[in-house]
Each structure stands twice: as structure tokens, then as C-alpha cells.
Motif scaffolding. Sequence first.
Motif, PDB file in Angstrom:
ATOM      1  N   ILE A  92       0.834  -1.204   0.000  1.00 41.76           N
ATOM      2  CA  ILE A  92       0.000   0.000   0.000  1.00 41.76           C
ATOM      3  C   ILE A  92       0.866   1.252   0.000  1.00 41.76           C
ATOM      4  N   ARG A  93       2.104   1.125   0.513  1.00 39.57           N
ATOM      5  CA  ARG A  93       3.039   2.256   0.507  1.00 39.57           C
ATOM      6  C   ARG A  93       3.875   2.300  -0.769  1.00 39.57           C
ATOM      7  N   GLU A  94       3.664   1.312  -1.655  1.00 36.23           N
ATOM      8  CA  GLU A  94       4.310   1.256  -2.969  1.00 36.23           C
ATOM      9  C   GLU A  94       5.832   1.343  -2.860  1.00 36.23           C
ATOM     10  N   VAL A  95       6.384   0.565  -1.923  1.00 32.22           N
ATOM     11  CA  VAL A  95       7.840   0.528  -1.790  1.00 32.22           C
ATOM     12  C   VAL A  95       8.437  -0.100  -3.050  1.00 32.22           C
ATOM     13  N   ASP A  96       9.703   0.168  -3.282  1.00 33.13           N
ATOM     14  CA  ASP A  96      10.375  -0.448  -4.427  1.00 33.13           C
ATOM     15  C   ASP A  96      10.255  -1.968  -4.330  1.00 33.13           C
ATOM     16  N   GLY A  97       9.844  -2.572  -5.429  1.00 35.66           N
ATOM     17  CA  GLY A  97       9.702  -4.026  -5.456  1.00 35.66           C
ATOM     18  C   GLY A  97       8.463  -4.539  -4.756  1.00 35.66           C
ATOM     19  N   TRP A  98       7.426  -3.695  -4.641  1.00 34.44           N
ATOM     20  CA  TRP A  98       6.224  -4.111  -3.897  1.00 34.44           C
ATOM     21  C   TRP A  98       5.580  -5.355  -4.509  1.00 34.44           C
ATOM     22  N   SER A  99       5.579  -5.461  -5.851  1.00 35.56           N
ATOM     23  CA  SER A  99       4.932  -6.634  -6.467  1.00 35.56           C
ATOM     24  C   SER A  99       5.712  -7.906  -6.176  1.00 35.56           C
ATOM     25  N   GLU A 100       7.055  -7.797  -6.142  1.00 34.69           N
ATOM     26  CA  GLU A 100       7.870  -8.971  -5.798  1.00 34.69           C
ATOM     27  C   GLU A 100       7.653  -9.366  -4.339  1.00 34.69           C
ATOM     28  N   ILE A 101       7.462  -8.367  -3.474  1.00 33.20           N
ATOM     29  CA  ILE A 101       7.175  -8.665  -2.065  1.00 33.20           C
ATOM     30  C   ILE A 101       5.891  -9.463  -1.946  1.00 33.20           C
ATOM     31  N   LEU A 102       4.853  -9.047  -2.678  1.00 32.72           N
ATOM     32  CA  LEU A 102       3.578  -9.777  -2.616  1.00 32.72           C
ATOM     33  C   LEU A 102       3.730 -11.193  -3.153  1.00 32.72           C
ATOM     34  N   GLU A 103       4.452 -11.343  -4.249  1.00 34.41           N
ATOM     35  CA  GLU A 103       4.619 -12.674  -4.822  1.00 34.41           C
ATOM     36  C   GLU A 103       5.435 -13.579  -3.899  1.00 34.41           C
ATOM     37  N   THR A 104       6.486 -13.023  -3.310  1.00 37.86           N
ATOM     38  CA  THR A 104       7.291 -13.823  -2.384  1.00 37.86           C
ATOM     39  C   THR A 104       6.467 -14.239  -1.169  1.00 37.86           C
ATOM     40  N   GLN A 105       5.668 -13.311  -0.640  1.00 40.23           N
ATOM     41  CA  GLN A 105       4.844 -13.652   0.517  1.00 40.23           C
ATOM     42  C   GLN A 105       3.808 -14.694   0.163  1.00 40.23           C
ATOM     43  N   ARG A 106       3.264 -14.610  -1.052  1.00 43.49           N
ATOM     44  CA  ARG A 106       2.301 -15.632  -1.483  1.00 43.49           C
ATOM     45  C   ARG A 106       2.936 -17.015  -1.446  1.00 43.49           C
ATOM     46  N   ARG A 107       4.181 -17.119  -1.880  1.00 46.06           N
ATOM     47  CA  ARG A 107       4.855 -18.417  -1.875  1.00 46.06           C
ATOM     48  C   ARG A 107       5.190 -18.876  -0.467  1.00 46.06           C
ATOM     49  N   ARG A 108       5.405 -17.923   0.450  1.00 48.49           N
ATOM     50  CA  ARG A 108       5.732 -18.288   1.829  1.00 48.49           C
ATOM     51  C   ARG A 108       4.556 -18.948   2.552  1.00 48.49           C
ATOM     52  N   ILE A 109       3.349 -18.624   2.159  1.00 44.08           N
ATOM     53  CA  ILE A 109       2.165 -19.073   2.901  1.00 44.08           C
ATOM     54  C   ILE A 109       1.885 -20.534   2.565  1.00 44.08           C
ATOM     55  N   GLU A 110       1.952 -21.389   3.562  1.00 44.73           N
ATOM     56  CA  GLU A 110       1.763 -22.821   3.328  1.00 44.73           C
ATOM     57  C   GLU A 110       0.312 -23.247   3.444  1.00 44.73           C
ATOM     58  N   ASN A 111      -0.443 -22.640   4.358  1.00 37.63           N
ATOM     59  CA  ASN A 111      -1.831 -23.045   4.543  1.00 37.63           C
ATOM     60  C   ASN A 111      -2.648 -22.638   3.320  1.00 37.63           C
ATOM     61  N   PRO A 112      -3.359 -23.578   2.682  1.00 33.48           N
ATOM     62  CA  PRO A 112      -4.073 -23.241   1.428  1.00 33.48           C
ATOM     63  C   PRO A 112      -5.185 -22.218   1.618  1.00 33.48           C
ATOM     64  N   ASP A 113      -5.874 -22.228   2.763  1.00 31.75           N
ATOM     65  CA  ASP A 113      -6.932 -21.245   2.991  1.00 31.75           C
ATOM     66  C   ASP A 113      -6.349 -19.838   3.090  1.00 31.75           C
ATOM     67  N   ARG A 114      -5.240 -19.698   3.825  1.00 33.90           N
ATOM     68  CA  ARG A 114      -4.637 -18.370   3.964  1.00 33.90           C
ATOM     69  C   ARG A 114      -3.996 -17.908   2.657  1.00 33.90           C
ATOM     70  N   ARG A 115      -3.461 -18.847   1.880  1.00 35.95           N
ATOM     71  CA  ARG A 115      -2.879 -18.465   0.587  1.00 35.95           C
ATOM     72  C   ARG A 115      -3.973 -17.984  -0.369  1.00 35.95           C
ATOM     73  N   GLU A 116      -5.107 -18.664  -0.367  1.00 34.97           N
ATOM     74  CA  GLU A 116      -6.200 -18.250  -1.252  1.00 34.97           C
ATOM     75  C   GLU A 116      -6.704 -16.857  -0.876  1.00 34.97           C
ATOM     76  N   ARG A 117      -6.777 -16.583   0.423  1.00 30.83           N
ATOM     77  CA  ARG A 117      -7.184 -15.251   0.864  1.00 30.83           C
ATOM     78  C   ARG A 117      -6.206 -14.196   0.361  1.00 30.83           C
ATOM     79  N   PHE A 118      -4.908 -14.464   0.501  1.00 32.81           N
ATOM     80  CA  PHE A 118      -3.888 -13.508   0.089  1.00 32.81           C
ATOM     81  C   PHE A 118      -3.992 -13.231  -1.414  1.00 32.81           C
TER      82      PHE A 118
END
Length: 865
Positions: free
Chosen positions: A708-734
Amino acid sequence: MDPKTRLALVVACAPVLAAAAGAAVPSPDPAPGISLALAEHRAHSISDVRYDLDLSIPENRTEPIRGTVTIRLRLRDPADPLILDFRQPRERILAVTVGGRPAPYDAVNGHIVLPPDALRAGENRIEIEFLAGDESLNRNDDFLYSLFVPDRASLAIPCFDQPNLKARWRLTLEVPAAWEAVSNGAEVRRETRGDRAVVEFAETQPISTYLFAFATGAFRVETAERGGRIMRMLHRESDAEKVDRNRDAIFDLHQAALEWLEAYTGIPYPFGKFDFVLIPAFQFGGMEHPGAIYYNASSLMLDASATQNQELGRASVIAHETAHMWFGDLVTMNWFDDVWTKEVFANFMAAKIVNPSFPDVDHELRFLLSHYPAAYEEDRTEGANPIRQPLENLNEAGSLYGAIIYQKAPIVMRHLERLVGEATMRDGLREYLRTFAYANATWPQLIEILDRRSPEDLAMWSAVWVEEPGRPTIATELEIAYGKISALRLVQADPRGRGRIWRQRLEVLLSYPDTTIVIPAQVDGPVTRVSGAEGLPAPDFVLANGRGIGYGLFLLDGRSRRHLLRHLPSIREPLVRGVAWITLWDAMLEGIVAPGELVDLAARALEAETDELNVQRIVAYLTGTYWRFLSGTDRARRAPEIESLLWSHLERSDTPSRKAVYFRAFRQIALTPPGVARLVRIWRQEEEVPGLPLAEDDFTTLALELAIREVDGWSEILETQRRRIENPDRRERFEFLIPALSADTAVRDAFFASLADPANRRREAWVLTAVSYLHHPLRAAHAERYVRPALELLPEIQRTGDIFFPKRWLDATLGGHNSPAVAAIVRRFLDDRPELPTRLRGKLLQSADELFRAAALRPPEPAGT
């Protein structure tokens, strides 16, 4: 008289007929929803209802659920059509038989209408084959759960969908063989047939349709024995360490609540077996289905960094839902105009239950902070509603819910207990539960029971506190002469100018450098003279609501206000500090205290505050003022100081719970380059938060805040965090949230447009988080274009969403805004839509209240900003 004229007279005279004969005669072509007239007629003419329900649930959630329901009932007089509720198209009704023979029927406005000649007086057996509706079945790829409150059972199955036609239910589910299943009754048979399983449940005690429930899917099951009672917990948590950390506490809290309630009510747990289900992204904190309570998984499965308030919240929601087994399930309101009675007793009892489990907590302070700010948030607004509200049709029942029911009502109930005495209250409630066990009751029937036991005029008391909206204004008038109090008066006024008087007992606190004096005052007129204060030395300050018992807008005298703004942190007693904070927050909203003054006071107060409950309240006021009541320029000017303040307190705090309070506030408000860079390092796990272990959810929220603060590499941060999430319900929410976080305005525009489709609003908790980010203060200027379309969706959201969704949709939409332009959009919408239902109009006015106040209070931005 021709038939149409006769029918018109019947409808017009419905209230008279109901009073004279016990029920109004409904129209042969019933209106949508369940009208009060239809409900009264059915309750008068139908009894001894039993449902045998068979459902075949496919593994693929896009395939229809096929069902058969056999309804047995006694009919007093078959002269009128029998009207069942089923809010699905006619083609989903596959067959109807009565007494084993095919029967004619009509499908009208969400009802199945059977003609009188297909029925008989006495026993009737109706069998309906159907395709279930999905709207209230919350189907996911590998699990589903029914949620039928308040009138949504009829979206899924044919039934009499009203609270005062309680019935016994027998359920059989055919499900994928690997799935677990739970319902109100105990499982009595499970038979595997290839890749399918048939699960049969025992017949229930009489319960209302909104309390009937079942869940099935890929759940894990934990079993425990407490006090000779077997409990089961179904969940989908894949983190074994988190389950191990929380498991025993969850079972222990349930057992403690059950034992307390059995002792208080004198009635053993009334529903046999005891299961509960933890559901990811559940719409509510909990839902009290007897024998199968539902909870939001995140409110029970706490992270290691959980705050004291989260632990208290978990204990409270468990106590609340357990209390419902008696208050709401054993005895149920007759109609949803009294839905508040079950909620108030659940909250009222929860406060009593939780206290012994947390002996180190100041529970008077906790009650104050848990109830008063939220109740005031709605009761101070133009859209304030009474606790008890009239209801003509159950399709409007969802709009009854809110903080007035959940937070104001327990305050009022505590007033009632103080009025009649704890023993009288307990004995009256025991009589109420015994008298109406497995049946229905109204608020006036309870008041009648208590009235017989008390000399007070409780009907008159109830008329103002329960049947009327709003709160009184109580101004303190302090006169000093020669260093002593010459007069101290409490002046009560009705903000709506109707001359109402809220009778209540206050404890007026006078503070001195070395002591405090508390003087009781009975407020029962426009002016109350506090004669016991006359002649005393002039105090540092006066708090009319000194012990936090009273309810209203308490206006400070000038001397007290000035002292508190300078010296509030030095007050010795945590409860009094909490009362003072709520009073000053009200003063800020009224334009008496400037937002900057409150921020300055909060910064000083956090240096000295020792009670974590007060810390959380101060931090909430600080962050709320920071985002909503400061101009963007002032916010940027103050950001370095506030960030430094929060981080230094985090480092100095001596418990992980308090550290979590400060870290979450820092994460929420960080704007400066150094502050945001620190959040990036923490997310990258290059820097630790001193003394605070972070869980997956913490890193997920960090990723969202950085995007939301549009830091440099924000889209890569979101993608990396998506991969970090192991629980399928929480990943789907993200994954659902990602488009709402995009820095590309076209992506955000497309995401918002997609929410016009009800199918995309199915996961309501996810939607609300996404909408909050769309309207984040940092993106409020762009999000202004979404406000009017979001308001236009409101009537449909009420029709298609669960009970809390309309108000929460409004809160998420308006919560990030503070501009006069957005306030004007809301006002224009209200002017343009005079046909908007009264309750929806009230919800909008409640949600918009702080926006209106912020727009009026906020200074204009300097030119060029």
C-alpha cells in the motif's frame, strides 16, 4: 363481499385479528420474506414440527446438492393454505407429496404454498425433493458450512423459517468418504460406500431453523475430556505447533464457561454433545449452534505474538457462544425484534465468566473499554437506533445487528442488575429459563418476571433505555468560591430535543493531589445537585462518570478539561484514566478538544501508562486521530516523532503482549523513509523485532502494508509472501487481496468493479479487508470514485450478504476518508435516495458519523499541497 375486498380487509386488520384470535390470516400469495403476520398465523396454527433432512453433497462445489426433507407437523385448522419458505426458483422444487400422495402446490415469492384440500387437521406428513440453494451453504473446494441466521435456512432447504416454530431435526448427509461431518445432533452412524460416506445424526432437541447447522469437509478433529464431558474441535489449521500451543486453552475455556453457566442458571447443559468448528475467514466471531458452535479460526488459534486483549477476546467469544446455549438456544426470542435479548445475555454472562480466568486484569476497566467506545460510536450518530426495534419482516432482520445490541445492551443490563440487585437478577433469569425452556419468550415477559421481584418500575425504565435510541448529554457545572465548591450540578439534556430523562446512578469523582472523593448521585431529572460536594476544597478535576458506570456524553467543566489535558497521565487509578480518555475522545469529536491536543496527550500518556488495556485504548485513539483527524501535512510533520515514540516503547516493553501492541501500531502508521525501510527489513527477516516472535500472519500483514506504501519491489514482495504461505486457505485469501493492493489504478478499478457480482463477495471477510485497502487513507483521493457506487450496492448487499456485512461494507468504504468531498457524496446519496429503507439509512449514518465530524474538524490543507 367479493374475495379481493375480503382479502384486503384481512390484511388491513391483521394486528387486530392477531390480538383477538392469536394470529393474522396471511395472503394466499405471500409477500417476499417472512412477514410478522405470516409468522404469527403459522405459530398459531402449526405445532410439533419435525424435519427429517437428507442431503447428498458432491465433492465438486459447482454441482448441485440434492435433498429430500420430510416435514411432520400438527395443523390446527386446514382451512387456509399452508405456506412454507424456500427462496429458490420453482425448477429447484423437484417433487411434493402430502401423506404419501403427489400434491398440488404453487411457488410464490420464495414460498411453497399448499392448498387446504391437500391437508387435514392434526398430523400431516409433507415430503419435498429439491435442489438446495448455495447462498447460505458457504461452499468451498473441500469444505462447506451452513449458516442460517437470521432467515437464511430457506435459501437452502424448504422449512418454516421463523424462530418461534421450533422443531426437532434429524439429518443424514452423503459426503465424500474422506470428509468429516458435524451437526447439532450426535453422529449415530457412518457407513462408507466406495468413495462416499453416509453420516446420520441423532434427532435434536427443539431448536429454531436459524440454529440448525451442519459442516463437512477436510477438517482435522481434536478430542478432549473435561469434567466428564467429551468435546470435539474440528479445524483446518495446518500448523501443528499452533494447534499444540492453543489446544488445551481452548478446551479449558469452554469447560470453565459451561461449569459457570450450569451453576449460575441451575440448569445442566441442555443439548447433550458438545462440538465446535473453527472456520477460516468465518463471517462472525462465532455462531451459537447448539452442539456445533462455529468460530472464526483466527480468534481461537492465536499466534505466539498475541496480545493480552486477543487472549481476553478469545476467552470472551468462547464464553459468549457458550452462554448462548442457555440464552438464545434453550430459550429463544419469539421474534427477531428481541434478537438483542440473546446477545445481551451472552455478552453480559461472558463478562462474568471471563473474570476469574484472568485475575490480574482490571475487569471494571475491561468492561468499560470493551463496551462504551463501540456503543457510543453508533449511539452518538444521526442513525442511532433503539436496542429493541420493531420488525415487520424477517428479510430486514439482518439490519438489527450492531454495537447497540452487542455493546450498549450489556451496559444497560448492568444498570438493570444494579437497580434490582444481583440475587434478584439471577433468580429472575432462572425462572425465565425454567418457564420457557425449549420454547420462546419476549423481553416484556422477562421484565414482568423481574418486576414481580423488584419495587422498581422496570417497565418505565425499559421504555427509555431499551425502546428509545441515543444517549443523554450530562454537563458538569462547577462553581468555586474562595477555594471551595459552592455548587456542583449535573445538567441532563436530550440531544434530540424530546425531553427524555435517562434515570441512572452515577458516582461523581472529585480528584485532589493526594486523594479522591466519590459521591453517589441519582440522576432522575434535568438538573441534579451534588450537594455532598458543596463546601469541599476545589478539586483538580471532576468526572461525573468517575467509576465508569454511567452512560452518556459527559461534558467536562473547563477547569477539569484543562487539567486532564495537562495531567491525565498522573491519575493513579487505571479505571479513572480509562474514563478520562473516553471523555476526552468525546470532547474531541464534539469540537471541544483539538485533534492535535489529543495526539500530544497520547504521546505523553504512553510514557507513563502501566495498564495494557489502557495502552491499547490510547494507541487506538492515537492511530485513529493520526489517520482521520489530522491533515496530511500535519500527519507528515508528526510522523517521525510518533514512529520514534512507538518503536522506543516497543523496545522498553517488558512483555511480548505489550510489544505486539506497539509493533502493530508502528506497522500501521509508518510513513517516513526510515520507518518504512525498517518494515522492509523486518519483512525480509533482516531485522528482528526485539523480544517479539512474528508469525506468518504478521509477515502477511507487513507485505500488504508495504504494498500500500508502494515501496520499491512491492509486487515482488507480494509474490514472495504468497509463496511463503503454506496453509491453502490463507494463501487463497492472500491471492484474493492482491489486486486491491496494486499500484496500478486500472487493476484496482477492475477489482472494485468485480465486487458488483455477488459471487465475488462470497468470502465476506476477504472482501472487507480488500475494500479497506482500496480506501486506505494513502489512496483515499483515488478511491473517492468508488464511494457512490459502493453506496448504490447497499440494498443488494443487504439482500445477499450475512447479517454484519452491510454495516461492515460501509465501515470499510468510508473508514479511510476524511474529506468534505466524500462527506458531501454521502449526503447527496442520502438526499437522492429517500426510498432507502430506514434501517439501511441508519447504518449509513452510523458509518459516516466520524467522516462527517472529521470533514468538519479537519483544517484545510495549505495551498500547493
